[in-house]
Each structure stands twice: as C-alpha cells, then as structure tokens.
Write a protein that holds these residues in place. Sequence first.
Motif, PDB file in Angstrom:
ATOM      1  N   PHE A   1      -2.990  -0.942  -7.076  1.00  0.00           N
ATOM      2  CA  PHE A   1      -1.639  -1.229  -7.563  1.00  0.00           C
ATOM      3  C   PHE A   1      -1.295  -0.240  -8.677  1.00  0.00           C
ATOM      4  O   PHE A   1      -2.129   0.055  -9.537  1.00  0.00           O
ATOM      5  CB  PHE A   1      -1.554  -2.659  -8.095  1.00  0.00           C
ATOM      6  N   PRO A   2      -0.090   0.294  -8.669  1.00  0.00           N
ATOM      7  CA  PRO A   2       0.964   0.084  -7.668  1.00  0.00           C
ATOM      8  C   PRO A   2       0.747   0.943  -6.435  1.00  0.00           C
ATOM      9  O   PRO A   2       0.137   2.000  -6.501  1.00  0.00           O
ATOM     10  CB  PRO A   2       2.232   0.460  -8.402  1.00  0.00           C
ATOM     11  N   PHE A   3       1.250   0.463  -5.319  1.00  0.00           N
ATOM     12  CA  PHE A   3       1.097   1.169  -4.059  1.00  0.00           C
ATOM     13  C   PHE A   3       2.010   2.379  -3.972  1.00  0.00           C
ATOM     14  O   PHE A   3       1.624   3.435  -3.447  1.00  0.00           O
ATOM     15  CB  PHE A   3       1.374   0.204  -2.903  1.00  0.00           C
ATOM     16  N   LEU A   4       3.224   2.256  -4.484  1.00  0.00           N
ATOM     17  CA  LEU A   4       4.195   3.343  -4.346  1.00  0.00           C
ATOM     18  C   LEU A   4       3.736   4.608  -5.054  1.00  0.00           C
ATOM     19  O   LEU A   4       3.977   5.720  -4.565  1.00  0.00           O
ATOM     20  CB  LEU A   4       5.557   2.883  -4.885  1.00  0.00           C
ATOM     21  N   THR A   5       3.075   4.472  -6.197  1.00  0.00           N
ATOM     22  CA  THR A   5       2.569   5.669  -6.879  1.00  0.00           C
ATOM     23  C   THR A   5       1.457   6.326  -6.067  1.00  0.00           C
ATOM     24  O   THR A   5       1.316   7.556  -6.084  1.00  0.00           O
ATOM     25  CB  THR A   5       2.049   5.299  -8.275  1.00  0.00           C
ATOM     26  N   GLN A   6       0.655   5.528  -5.345  1.00  0.00           N
ATOM     27  CA  GLN A   6      -0.363   6.101  -4.472  1.00  0.00           C
ATOM     28  C   GLN A   6       0.285   6.871  -3.329  1.00  0.00           C
ATOM     29  O   GLN A   6      -0.204   7.929  -2.923  1.00  0.00           O
ATOM     30  CB  GLN A   6      -1.260   5.004  -3.915  1.00  0.00           C
ATOM     31  N   VAL A   7       1.379   6.327  -2.808  1.00  0.00           N
ATOM     32  CA  VAL A   7       2.072   7.006  -1.722  1.00  0.00           C
ATOM     33  C   VAL A   7       2.663   8.319  -2.211  1.00  0.00           C
ATOM     34  O   VAL A   7       2.557   9.362  -1.538  1.00  0.00           O
ATOM     35  CB  VAL A   7       3.177   6.091  -1.149  1.00  0.00           C
ATOM     36  N   LEU A   8       3.254   8.286  -3.385  1.00  0.00           N
ATOM     37  CA  LEU A   8       3.822   9.519  -3.929  1.00  0.00           C
ATOM     38  C   LEU A   8       2.741  10.557  -4.183  1.00  0.00           C
ATOM     39  O   LEU A   8       2.956  11.759  -3.993  1.00  0.00           O
ATOM     40  CB  LEU A   8       4.583   9.211  -5.224  1.00  0.00           C
ATOM     41  N   GLY A   9       1.567  10.104  -4.604  1.00  0.00           N
ATOM     42  CA  GLY A   9       0.458  11.024  -4.827  1.00  0.00           C
ATOM     43  C   GLY A   9      -0.314  11.360  -3.578  1.00  0.00           C
ATOM     44  O   GLY A   9      -1.264  12.153  -3.625  1.00  0.00           O
ATOM     45  N   LYS A  10       0.028  10.735  -2.431  1.00  0.00           N
ATOM     46  CA  LYS A  10      -0.632  10.966  -1.143  1.00  0.00           C
ATOM     47  C   LYS A  10      -2.132  10.727  -1.224  1.00  0.00           C
ATOM     48  O   LYS A  10      -2.926  11.457  -0.641  1.00  0.00           O
ATOM     49  CB  LYS A  10      -0.339  12.370  -0.623  1.00  0.00           C
ATOM     50  N   HIS A  11      -2.497   9.682  -1.938  1.00  0.00           N
ATOM     51  CA  HIS A  11      -3.921   9.352  -2.078  1.00  0.00           C
ATOM     52  C   HIS A  11      -4.062   7.840  -2.247  1.00  0.00           C
ATOM     53  O   HIS A  11      -3.549   7.266  -3.215  1.00  0.00           O
ATOM     54  CB  HIS A  11      -4.516  10.079  -3.281  1.00  0.00           C
ATOM     55  N   LEU A  12      -4.751   7.197  -1.308  1.00  0.00           N
ATOM     56  CA  LEU A  12      -4.983   5.759  -1.374  1.00  0.00           C
ATOM     57  C   LEU A  12      -6.395   5.501  -1.867  1.00  0.00           C
ATOM     58  O   LEU A  12      -7.348   6.185  -1.474  1.00  0.00           O
ATOM     59  CB  LEU A  12      -4.803   5.116   0.005  1.00  0.00           C
ATOM     60  N   GLN A  13      -6.528   4.494  -2.726  1.00  0.00           N
ATOM     61  CA  GLN A  13      -7.835   4.189  -3.303  1.00  0.00           C
ATOM     62  C   GLN A  13      -8.788   3.593  -2.264  1.00  0.00           C
ATOM     63  O   GLN A  13      -9.902   4.074  -2.086  1.00  0.00           O
ATOM     64  CB  GLN A  13      -7.673   3.212  -4.473  1.00  0.00           C
ATOM     65  N   GLN A  14      -8.350   2.546  -1.583  1.00  0.00           N
ATOM     66  CA  GLN A  14      -9.242   1.855  -0.645  1.00  0.00           C
ATOM     67  C   GLN A  14      -8.415   1.111   0.395  1.00  0.00           C
ATOM     68  O   GLN A  14      -7.387   0.511   0.083  1.00  0.00           O
ATOM     69  CB  GLN A  14     -10.146   0.874  -1.389  1.00  0.00           C
ATOM     70  N   VAL A  15      -8.902   1.148   1.630  1.00  0.00           N
ATOM     71  CA  VAL A  15      -8.271   0.429   2.739  1.00  0.00           C
ATOM     72  C   VAL A  15      -9.365  -0.299   3.503  1.00  0.00           C
ATOM     73  O   VAL A  15     -10.360   0.319   3.910  1.00  0.00           O
ATOM     74  CB  VAL A  15      -7.499   1.374   3.676  1.00  0.00           C
ATOM     75  N   ASP A  16      -9.204  -1.606   3.698  1.00  0.00           N
ATOM     76  CA  ASP A  16     -10.156  -2.409   4.463  1.00  0.00           C
ATOM     77  C   ASP A  16      -9.586  -2.663   5.850  1.00  0.00           C
ATOM     78  O   ASP A  16      -8.400  -2.988   5.999  1.00  0.00           O
ATOM     79  CB  ASP A  16     -10.425  -3.753   3.779  1.00  0.00           C
ATOM     80  N   ILE A  17     -10.454  -2.514   6.862  1.00  0.00           N
ATOM     81  CA  ILE A  17     -10.039  -2.692   8.252  1.00  0.00           C
ATOM     82  C   ILE A  17     -10.988  -3.668   8.921  1.00  0.00           C
ATOM     83  O   ILE A  17     -12.215  -3.529   8.808  1.00  0.00           O
ATOM     84  CB  ILE A  17     -10.042  -1.356   9.019  1.00  0.00           C
ATOM     85  N   ALA A  18     -10.455  -4.658   9.594  1.00  0.00           N
ATOM     86  CA  ALA A  18     -11.242  -5.625  10.362  1.00  0.00           C
ATOM     87  C   ALA A  18     -10.699  -5.656  11.789  1.00  0.00           C
ATOM     88  O   ALA A  18      -9.513  -5.940  11.996  1.00  0.00           O
ATOM     89  CB  ALA A  18     -11.179  -7.010   9.740  1.00  0.00           C
ATOM     90  N   VAL A  19     -11.573  -5.349  12.759  1.00  0.00           N
ATOM     91  CA  VAL A  19     -11.164  -5.284  14.157  1.00  0.00           C
ATOM     92  C   VAL A  19     -11.963  -6.311  14.951  1.00  0.00           C
ATOM     93  O   VAL A  19     -13.193  -6.222  14.997  1.00  0.00           O
ATOM     94  CB  VAL A  19     -11.398  -3.882  14.745  1.00  0.00           C
ATOM     95  N   PRO A  20     -11.317  -7.294  15.560  1.00  0.00           N
ATOM     96  CA  PRO A  20     -12.043  -8.273  16.393  1.00  0.00           C
ATOM     97  C   PRO A  20     -12.106  -7.826  17.851  1.00  0.00           C
ATOM     98  O   PRO A  20     -11.216  -7.127  18.347  1.00  0.00           O
ATOM     99  CB  PRO A  20     -11.200  -9.540  16.239  1.00  0.00           C
ATOM    100  N   ASP A  21     -13.167  -8.243  18.531  1.00  0.00           N
ATOM    101  CA  ASP A  21     -13.288  -8.066  19.981  1.00  0.00           C
ATOM    102  C   ASP A  21     -13.111  -6.610  20.415  1.00  0.00           C
ATOM    103  O   ASP A  21     -12.119  -6.244  21.058  1.00  0.00           O
ATOM    104  CB  ASP A  21     -12.271  -8.946  20.722  1.00  0.00           C
ATOM    105  N   VAL A  22     -14.071  -5.774  20.065  1.00  0.00           N
ATOM    106  CA  VAL A  22     -14.057  -4.376  20.477  1.00  0.00           C
ATOM    107  C   VAL A  22     -14.957  -4.227  21.696  1.00  0.00           C
ATOM    108  O   VAL A  22     -16.139  -4.597  21.664  1.00  0.00           O
ATOM    109  CB  VAL A  22     -14.547  -3.457  19.339  1.00  0.00           C
ATOM    110  N   ALA A  23     -14.419  -3.710  22.788  1.00  0.00           N
ATOM    111  CA  ALA A  23     -15.202  -3.545  24.007  1.00  0.00           C
ATOM    112  C   ALA A  23     -16.292  -2.510  23.785  1.00  0.00           C
ATOM    113  O   ALA A  23     -16.045  -1.419  23.257  1.00  0.00           O
ATOM    114  CB  ALA A  23     -14.291  -3.123  25.156  1.00  0.00           C
ATOM    115  N   ALA A  24     -17.525  -2.845  24.181  1.00  0.00           N
ATOM    116  CA  ALA A  24     -18.662  -1.943  24.024  1.00  0.00           C
ATOM    117  C   ALA A  24     -19.592  -2.123  25.216  1.00  0.00           C
ATOM    118  O   ALA A  24     -20.468  -2.982  25.210  1.00  0.00           O
ATOM    119  CB  ALA A  24     -19.403  -2.225  22.717  1.00  0.00           C
TER     120      ALA A  24
END
Length: 433
Positions: free
Chosen positions: A150-173
Amino acid sequence: MRSPTRISSPQSSHPHSGSPGVHYSNPYEELAELADPYDPDDPLGLGPTSEDDDADLGGRRGKPVSSGSAEADDGEAWSPPNHRRASRRRRGRFKAVPRTAKALIGLLVLALLLVLGDRCAVMYAERQAEQELQKKLDLATAPNVTIHGFPFLTQVLGKHLQQVDIAVPDVAADRVSLAEVRAQAQGIRIVGDLPSSFRGAVVSRMKGDVLLSFEDLSRELGASQVRFRALGPSSVRADGKLPVAGQQVSLHAQAHIQRQGDRGISTSVTDMRLDIPGIASYRPGPEPRAGLYLHKKAATRISEDSEKARALLAIPSVAEKLGVPPAEAGQALNDGQKLDRITGSPRFVPALLAVNLVRAANDHPDLARKLGIDPMVAAALTRLKVPELTDKLELSFQLPKKAKGIRLANIGVSPEGIRADLVGAELNFGKTR
C-alpha cells in the motif's frame, strides 16, 4: 328559587338598584382577582424554560412587569419571541469550529477517498490478472490473485509491485490433477502500463508449493475402489478392492515418491499383494517372492484339520517343501498318530507359510477347494501381470510447459497428500522485450 347574593357596602350603590346601600357583585370577577397577574412574556403561564429564553428576554427574567404597562421597567417594548434566532445560532455553531479542525476533517475525508480509490484499483487489477493467467496457462478454473503493498497506485506508477500471491485450484497434470498450486512472487517489474497497455512482467524471485491430494488420487486412480494415505516421509499406502474372477480381493501396495527431473514427480509401486480374505495372499511378479501363500490363521487351521493336512501331504512336491520325506508322508496318510506328530511339530506351520501354492492350486483343484481357495480365482490371480496392476496405482505429473523457469524441490508426503516446493528466479511472463 334562590335569591341573588347580596353584599352590603356603605361606600357604593348600584345605580339601578331599588334600595340604596345594596351592591350586587360578579363571582367570576372575584375568581379572577385570586389568579396570578398576567405576564405578557409568559402568556400561557408556563414559566421560564431554558437559557435561550433569557437571551430572548434580554436578561429581564425575574424582573416584574406591570400588567397595566406595555413596556418593561427598562423601557423596551415587548415583542413575541423570535424562533428563527435559534436556527441561526445552530447554523453559526459550525462557523465557531476552529479552522485547524476544519482542515483536519477535510484531510481525513480526502484520505478516505484516496484509500477507497486505491483499493478499487487493486481489485480491478487482481481481476484482470486472474483472467489473463487463466487464458495464458489454459486453466480450467480462474486463479485467485492477491496484490500486496500500500498504496497500490504508487506501485503502478513506479512499475514495480512488492508481492503478488497466486492460488490455482485443480491444475491438470498428466493422469491426475493438482489439488492446489500456491505461489508467492516478489519484486515484480511491470512491462507496459497498467491496465491499458500491460505487456508482461519479470519476477525477481518466486516460491510456493503444490499439493497432490490423496482424495484426488483415490478418485482419479483408484476409481473409488482404492484409497491412498501417507505411509512415511516419502511413501504412500494404497488399500482397496479389485474384482478377480467374479470375486472381490483386497489390494494392498506401497508407492514410493521420487523426483522426475526438476519439474516432475513419479512413483514406483512395490510390495503389492492381493488378499483372498482370511485364506491366502497373492504376490505378483517373479519368483521366489511372488506366488500364492497362506495366511497364518489359515495355516494353523490346516494343521488342526486332519483331512486338509492329508490333502497337502498327498502331493509329493508340497510334502517335500514342508520338509516331510515321501516315505514318511505316505505313512502319515494312513497313520493318525504319525500325522499328528507331523502337523503338531512347531516347524509345520512356518514351513506351510513358505509354500507357494500357485502350481498346486492350478494342478490340483480339489486341494484348492479343501483349503478354501476358489480354483478359478487362483488361476485368474496367476494371470495378472505386474505392469497391469502397477499401472492402476502408479502416477506421475509434470509442471505445465508454459510455467518456464519454475522447478520442484523438497518433495515429501503429508497427511493431506504429496507436497512439493516451487522455486524460481528471474521469471518472464508475457512479452518482456
């Protein structure tokens, strides 16, 4: 009829009275004289009610006002109370608030609006990222994306995000589905502008984990007849039912987890056996370990049953494996005491447990029946091949080809299923050049 009241007064007489000295009085005038004098500032006689009345009366509360005079003692003419004054006073109270407090309130409102706008922008970006990942990775279910910082908009303006979490259910393998894939990307450099001209991103480092749940393994591999559970830090136990020659036999096996390169997992099935409940177990594969072997309880019952013991000793190959010479075995067939000495020996039951009954059951159906084994089931078990059985239990999976730069580490077994860590660095997603 009652006559009117007469009150004598030596000082007054009624002009129309027939007799001088007699005065007729009005009783309502007498009651009026007993009442409180009329107060023009309180015509209803309610008395003082609030401090505002003091202001309206100009500080005259408590001063007597003559009923016969239209003016107060200070000479000010009386007028009805002005109720608009109170509303003007209320409107004027906000003007009395210091300018500093007004500024603080304004800044607080502005900050709340900025926070609300920032959170709305985060939710929009998360939604767009979920749709893009689902399309790029060809996922059946949209992932859950959470953008931190936070804030997100300043990260967007700087083109750099601190951290992003991704959770994907049911991935074919391969043959199974990964129940869950979780990843935490840090130090993300945005290529392009969000959200209109976003082209891709570069992730400095990433970590996460994948879960292959036992519930999914049971459903997809065992077809609801086999259940998987943890056996050790790198082993899985499989237990279930398998139809053989119209009869249900119990299936038991162990699957050892191993890494397949740095992007895949596979299993090797060992120690497999098929149980005819309460009688015998069949172990597929090459001899000497493979074969049909009696359970200990069944062997103990045979040692106590003369008819079944004679049926075993009547087959020379079986008697030889039991350690009984042919001549002695022949004598035991007709001599009960001799038979009891052989079957009562402490070596008989252990020796019987080591006898492979595959050939004897196939060549001598009557013997199989006496031992409680269905000859057709015994024959069907011997026809089962190890690859056919292990194929029902073996599994393997590879990470999607589009997830380049990610590798597996620290593979192990947990109570929920098979887990493996994900690691990666300098990962490119989309067009980064």
